[in-house]
Scaffold this motif. Structure first.
Motif, PDB file in Angstrom:
ATOM      1  N   ALA A   1      20.288  47.625  -2.658  1.00  0.00           N
ATOM      2  CA  ALA A   1      20.317  49.082  -2.850  1.00  0.00           C
ATOM      3  C   ALA A   1      20.104  49.805  -1.514  1.00  0.00           C
ATOM      4  CB  ALA A   1      19.260  49.496  -3.866  1.00  0.00           C
ATOM      5  N   ASP A   2      19.147  49.332  -0.720  1.00  0.00           N
ATOM      6  CA  ASP A   2      18.890  49.945   0.587  1.00  0.00           C
ATOM      7  C   ASP A   2      20.096  49.806   1.510  1.00  0.00           C
ATOM      8  OD1 ASP A   2      16.332  50.747  -0.160  1.00  0.00           O
ATOM      9  OD2 ASP A   2      15.346  49.023   0.794  1.00  0.00           O
ATOM     10  N   TYR A   3      20.747  48.647   1.477  1.00  0.00           N
ATOM     11  CA  TYR A   3      21.927  48.420   2.312  1.00  0.00           C
ATOM     12  C   TYR A   3      23.064  49.373   1.900  1.00  0.00           C
ATOM     13  CZ  TYR A   3      25.773  45.906   4.596  1.00  0.00           C
ATOM     14  OH  TYR A   3      26.864  45.565   5.358  1.00  0.00           O
ATOM     15  N   MET A   4      23.266  49.529   0.593  1.00  0.00           N
ATOM     16  CA  MET A   4      24.302  50.461   0.121  1.00  0.00           C
ATOM     17  C   MET A   4      23.980  51.882   0.573  1.00  0.00           C
ATOM     18  SD  MET A   4      25.490  49.129  -3.663  1.00  0.00           S
ATOM     19  CE  MET A   4      23.910  49.429  -4.393  1.00  0.00           C
ATOM     20  N   ALA A   5      22.708  52.276   0.478  1.00  0.00           N
ATOM     21  CA  ALA A   5      22.312  53.620   0.906  1.00  0.00           C
ATOM     22  C   ALA A   5      22.590  53.817   2.401  1.00  0.00           C
ATOM     23  CB  ALA A   5      20.839  53.856   0.584  1.00  0.00           C
ATOM     24  N   GLU A   6      22.281  52.812   3.213  1.00  0.00           N
ATOM     25  CA  GLU A   6      22.557  52.908   4.652  1.00  0.00           C
ATOM     26  C   GLU A   6      24.051  53.069   4.916  1.00  0.00           C
ATOM     27  OE1 GLU A   6      20.860  49.608   6.813  1.00  0.00           O
ATOM     28  OE2 GLU A   6      18.917  49.888   5.830  1.00  0.00           O
ATOM     29  N   LEU A   7      24.873  52.313   4.202  1.00  0.00           N
ATOM     30  CA  LEU A   7      26.331  52.421   4.362  1.00  0.00           C
ATOM     31  C   LEU A   7      26.824  53.807   3.968  1.00  0.00           C
ATOM     32  CD1 LEU A   7      27.492  48.987   2.913  1.00  0.00           C
ATOM     33  CD2 LEU A   7      27.811  49.772   5.262  1.00  0.00           C
ATOM     34  N   ILE A   8      26.311  54.315   2.860  1.00  0.00           N
ATOM     35  CA  ILE A   8      26.712  55.644   2.393  1.00  0.00           C
ATOM     36  C   ILE A   8      26.352  56.694   3.447  1.00  0.00           C
ATOM     37  CG2 ILE A   8      26.180  57.428   0.663  1.00  0.00           C
ATOM     38  CD1 ILE A   8      25.955  54.997  -1.377  1.00  0.00           C
TER      39      ILE A   8
ATOM     40  N   GLY B   1      30.817  41.724   0.891  1.00  0.00           N
ATOM     41  CA  GLY B   1      31.228  42.150  -0.446  1.00  0.00           C
ATOM     42  C   GLY B   1      30.508  43.411  -0.879  1.00  0.00           C
ATOM     43  N   VAL B   2      29.231  43.520  -0.554  1.00  0.00           N
ATOM     44  CA  VAL B   2      28.470  44.732  -0.870  1.00  0.00           C
ATOM     45  C   VAL B   2      29.062  45.909  -0.099  1.00  0.00           C
ATOM     46  CG1 VAL B   2      26.195  45.841  -0.775  1.00  0.00           C
ATOM     47  CG2 VAL B   2      26.363  43.407  -1.345  1.00  0.00           C
ATOM     48  N   GLN B   3      29.431  45.679   1.148  1.00  0.00           N
ATOM     49  CA  GLN B   3      30.040  46.745   1.954  1.00  0.00           C
ATOM     50  C   GLN B   3      31.376  47.181   1.344  1.00  0.00           C
ATOM     51  OE1 GLN B   3      30.480  45.925   6.148  1.00  0.00           O
ATOM     52  NE2 GLN B   3      31.752  47.718   6.481  1.00  0.00           N
ATOM     53  N   ARG B   4      32.231  46.232   0.980  1.00  0.00           N
ATOM     54  CA  ARG B   4      33.529  46.577   0.376  1.00  0.00           C
ATOM     55  C   ARG B   4      33.337  47.367  -0.911  1.00  0.00           C
ATOM     56  NH1 ARG B   4      34.698  41.554   2.099  1.00  0.00           N
ATOM     57  NH2 ARG B   4      34.391  40.592   0.066  1.00  0.00           N
ATOM     58  N   PHE B   5      32.418  46.913  -1.760  1.00  0.00           N
ATOM     59  CA  PHE B   5      32.150  47.600  -3.023  1.00  0.00           C
ATOM     60  C   PHE B   5      31.708  49.047  -2.767  1.00  0.00           C
ATOM     61  CE2 PHE B   5      29.159  49.065  -6.219  1.00  0.00           C
ATOM     62  CZ  PHE B   5      29.888  48.894  -7.392  1.00  0.00           C
ATOM     63  N   THR B   6      30.784  49.225  -1.830  1.00  0.00           N
ATOM     64  CA  THR B   6      30.256  50.557  -1.529  1.00  0.00           C
ATOM     65  C   THR B   6      31.350  51.458  -0.968  1.00  0.00           C
ATOM     66  OG1 THR B   6      28.096  49.549  -1.085  1.00  0.00           O
ATOM     67  CG2 THR B   6      28.443  51.798  -0.274  1.00  0.00           C
TER      68      THR B   6
END
Length: 181
Positions: free
Chosen positions: A19-26, A162-167
């Protein structure tokens, strides 16, 4: 600029890291993002968000009850907003059929059918487990044919690309929806 809410449920912390990684990407894409551990933040969906990504880990074949409760309580708002589900499980590491069945059960239990679903592998965090859980997880890993049974170390299976692509796919979908308004 979109404002994204990422409520999550985690047991050992891997889902929180995702979740934290997705937030950073966003944020790196120029948007705002806020994460919230549902165990501590309650089950209300705060207002003012343009999208929601619910993240939940699977243990003993089920997503956390407090995440299900959050989704049930906020289902109408989750259906109104661009929303997605991230399901984190060890099954997502080589047993996609089981990982998908966990999501199907979650959807049946909550009545929510997210437009986007991400299946991500979690981690075997032997160093975080107590004696009994450590040996139980070692046995489960061994029974499934995994060589990852050295309890003196941790095994992280999350595919961060994969988390980056999804986000990024979620953000592109959100932008597309915004341009259609």
């Amino acid at each position: 600029m979109a404002n994204i809410y990422i409520p999550y449920g985690t047991v050992e912390g891997q889902t929180a890291q995702i979740a934290d990684y997705m937030a950073e990407l966003i944020r790196a894409h120029g948007h705002r993002a806020e994460t919230a551990d549902l165990k501590h933040s309650g089950d209300a969906l705060p207002g003012g968000y343009d999208g929601v990504i619910v993240a939940a880990s699977v243990h003993m074949g089920k997503h956390e009850g407090h995440v299900k409760d959050f989704v049930k309580k906020n289902r109408a708002e989750l259906e109104r907003l661009p929303s997605a589900l991230v399901s984190v499980s060890l099954a997502a590491h080589g047993d996609e059929e089981n990982a998908e069945s966990y999501v199907a059960t979650f959807e049946e239990d909550t009545g929510w059918r997210p437009s986007h679903v991400g299946l991500f592998a979690g981690a075997l965090l032997y160093s975080h487990y107590g004696f009994i859980k450590k040996h139980m997880m070692k046995k489960i890993a061994s029974d499934k044919g995994s060589p990852d049974t050295d309890t003196t170390r941790d095994y992280v299976y999350t595919e961060w690309d994969g988390v980056q692509r999804f986000t990024e796919d979620y953000l592109a979908w959100l932008a597309k929806l915004g341009s259609q308004k």
